[in-house]
Scaffold this active site. Structure first.
Site: not given
Ligand SMILES: [Zn+2]
Ligand SMILES: [Zn+2]
Length: 287
Positions: A54-55, A128, A254
Site C-alpha cells: 500500500d506504500h 512495524h 492511513h
Molecule cells: Zn500501510
Molecule cells: Zn505497513
C-alpha cells in the site's frame, strides 16, 4: 491498506523551492498527481517508508511515466535496507528500459541523509514488523534583513547585505555593523512523517517540536488490541505522540477502510490533542 471509493492509497508530496519530494507511492499515485495538476517529471526525490504494497505499488507505473516523459534529472530514491534489491526485482518484473532514466537509490537507517542550504532530511527507524522509516523535513533557520534599519545605517542592496544575511558582520565607513542590528532570525519549519508503526520511542523523538506531524492512525481506540497485533496505531495513540512531542498540528492518515467518515477517527484523537484533522485525498496544507 485497502483503497476505498473516496480514499486512495497513501502518497504525500512536499513542494519546497523547486524540490518535489514524494513520501511513499501507493497504487494510483500517478493518477492522483494528474488530478492535482502536478507533472510526474517535476518529482525530484522519493522517500519510501517501507515496502508493504500500500506504500509502493504505485512506483513502477509512476517511474515508467517519468521515463517516458524524458525525465532529465537524477531521481533520488531513499528507503530502508533492501530498497536496492526491491527495485531490481521490480524492474525485472516489467519490461522496463532502465537506460531511459537514471535513478540513484540510497538505503538509509538513522540520522540526516540529505542537506542543502535550505533544508535537511532525516530519518529514524519505526516499529512495524518490517524495516520501516519515519522521516523529517527540516527547513533551516533564515536571517531576514530589515531594510529600513539597514538603509538608515547606509547599507544598500549588494554583497554586504549578503554577508549580513549569512550572519557575518560588515564594516561601512569605518563602522562595524553586526547582523543582529539589521536582521532577525526566522525559524525554519519542521514536518514529521510517522508512517505505519506501533507507538514507539522514535515516533516521539522524530516529531519533537514539529510544526506539522503527519501520522498513521489506522484504528480508533476500541481496536487498540488489533493495532498491537498488526503493528499499527490508533488515532488516540498518534494524538498522544503529538501531545507529548509538543507538535503544533496533527494530520491523521492511513485510516482503515472500515471507517467511512474520517470524523469519527478525528474525534478519537481530539480527546488528547486539539489541533487535529484527518487527511482526505488532494488535501493541501501550506506552512
Ligand atoms: Zn500501510
Ligand atoms: Zn505497513
Amino acid at each position: 491498506m485497502v483503497p476505498t471509493k473516496e480514499r486512495n492509497h497513501s502518497s504525500i508530496l512536499i513542494s519546497y523551492k523547486g524540490n518535489n519530494m514524494l513520501v511513499d507511492c501507493g497504487e494510483g499515485t500517478q493518477r492522483q498527481l494528474k488530478i492535482a495538476g502536478i507533472s510526474a517529471s517535476k518529482i525530484t526525490k522519493i522517500l519510501i517508508t517501507h515496502w508493504h504494497g500500500d506504500h509502493v505499488l504505485g512506483l513502477p507505473g509512476l517511474i515508467q511515466t517519468m521515463a517516458a516523459s524524458d525525465y532529465d534529472k537524477v531521481l533520488e530514491v531513499y528507503g530502508p535496507n533492501g530498497t536496492k534489491e526491491k527495485f531490481k526485482h521490480m524492474f525485472d518484473a516489467f519490461e522496463f528500459d532502465q537506460n531511459k532514466m537514471y535513478i540513484e537509490i540510497k538505503e538509509v537507517r538513522s540520522g540526516v541523509f540529505f542537506e542543502n542550504d535550505d533544508f535537511l532530511l532525516e530519518t529514524l527507524p519505526l516499529e512495524h514488523g518490517v524495516e520501516t522509516l519515519g522521516y523529517n523535513f527540516i527547513e533551516k533557520d533564515k536571517r531576514k534583513i530589515e531594510m529600513k534599519k539597514a538603509k538608515k545605517l547606509g547599507l544598500k542592496e549588494g554583497p554586504m547585505l549578503g554577508k549580513l544575511q549569512d550572519g557575518k558582520s560588515v564594516v561601512i565607513e569605518g563602522k562595524k555593523i553586526n547582523p543582529d542590528e539589521v536582521s532577525y532570525i526566522v525559524g525554519g519549519k519542521k514536518i514529521s512523517f510517522v508512517s505505519d508503526t506501533l507507538p514507539c520511542k522514535n515516533a516521539y523523538k522524530l516529531s519533537e517540536n514539529a510544526d506539522l506531524l503527519i501520522s498513521e492512525a489506522t484504528y480508533k481506540s476500541e481496536l487498540e488490541e488489533k493495532g498491537e497485533a498488526y503493528n499499527h496505531m490508533t488515532a488516540k495513540q498518534a494524538a498522544a505522540i503529538a501531545n507529548k512531542s509538543n507538535v503544533k498540528e496533527l494530520i491523521l492518515t492511513h485510516i482503515s477502510a472500515r471507517y467511512k467518515d474520517g470524523k469519527e477517527v478525528e474525534e478519537d484523537a481530539r480527546d488528547v490533542f486539539e489541533n487535529v484533522r484527518v487527511a482526505y485525498d488532494m488535501m493541501k496544507v501550506k506552512l
